[in-house]
Design an enzyme around this catalytic site. Sequence first.
Site, mmCIF file in Angstrom:
data_model
loop_
_atom_site.group_PDB
_atom_site.id
_atom_site.type_symbol
_atom_site.label_atom_id
_atom_site.label_comp_id
_atom_site.label_asym_id
_atom_site.label_seq_id
_atom_site.Cartn_x
_atom_site.Cartn_y
_atom_site.Cartn_z
ATOM 1 N N GLY A 207 -23.502 2.979 -11.423
ATOM 2 C CA GLY A 207 -23.559 2.543 -10.028
ATOM 3 C C GLY A 207 -24.161 1.156 -9.897
ATOM 4 C CD GLU A 208 -28.881 0.304 -6.590
ATOM 5 O OE1 GLU A 208 -28.964 -0.818 -6.080
ATOM 6 O OE2 GLU A 208 -29.600 1.256 -6.255
ATOM 7 N N GLY A 210 -25.117 -1.061 -13.030
ATOM 8 C CA GLY A 210 -24.197 -1.630 -14.016
ATOM 9 C C GLY A 210 -23.455 -0.606 -14.855
ATOM 10 C CG ASP A 238 -11.461 5.768 -8.499
ATOM 11 O OD1 ASP A 238 -11.517 6.498 -9.496
ATOM 12 O OD2 ASP A 238 -11.776 6.148 -7.357
#
Length: 308
Positions: A207-208, A210, A238
């Site tokens: 996610g945030e 990396g 995706d």
Amino acid sequence: MSKLVIVGTVAFDAIETPFGKTDKILGGAATFIGLAASQFNVDASVVSIVGGDFPKEYLDLLSDRNIDISGVEIVKEGKTFYWSGKYHNDMNTRDTLATELNVLADFNPVVPEDYKNAKVVMLGNLHPNVQMSVLEQMKEKPELVILDTMNFWMDCALEELKAVINKVDVITINDEEARQLTGEYSLVVAARKIHKMGPKYVVIKKGEHGALLFYKDNVFFAPALPLEEVFDPTGAGDTFAGGFAGYLAKTEDLSFENMKKAVIYGSTLASFCVEKFGTERMTGLDTREVHHRLQQFKNLTQFDIELA
Ligand code: AMP
């Protein structure tokens, strides 16, 4: 440039984030993958299924970007796959509120004749038996098969999922899913276990925070670009996969060095996806913006250090 086959959902999504709520909007794994891959002008075909309730304009968004949609079956009397999710305040975690398979429940994918010799296959998130069926239809063994999946399929079709994992070169999953799949907390140990299940390359999305790329004893890390505004993370995974697959299909270089660049492209495109609801940001994206952000990415991660 290699041909690219993409299989995955084309869907209606209803999303709730701390910043707002949508009714049914365009979503689906294959939609996000296709939009991201279209940034590379690759010769791509989406294999999916929708119901008679699916607006033609949504499919036009893909065909307008030169994505072949002859493999998208339209079941006139059926209803399109529907997913609804609600994000927590941290935007990194979400609850699925509804998954209605509808036409997806009886989906027999058909790869268009012209794409049965594609060198790159992107197996987007859906039932592992459908993913396997696409692989079985390929005339020659593709040079690169990438698989994306999620906890939903681990919960309800684990053995089928393991069978398809065994046939792919790259798997992209998020950290939670890697832990669920392997029972390991350490992502390094989890990646090692996943290598043993088949894939030479393991990409773990955080996610945030990396993404990590594991290959043999090598690890590469790409941070996510720190963004001012994160509106809706739906489709980021995706989009990452579509950017990764599209870049590799375009460059036809399957070395570890080039895979690193594919991870950077995937992360860059995903950073746009989250800035607006659904597909909105991706449909308006142009190459200049992408290049500008790639430069920001470079500035963020490059440094000189003297090791005395
Ligand atoms: P992501 O945020 O990258 O995990 O992907 C979100 C997209 O996946 C949404 O647009 C949904 O329509 C789609 N989706 C959600 N659940 C499933 C599922 N069980 N199988 C396939 N696609 C799904």
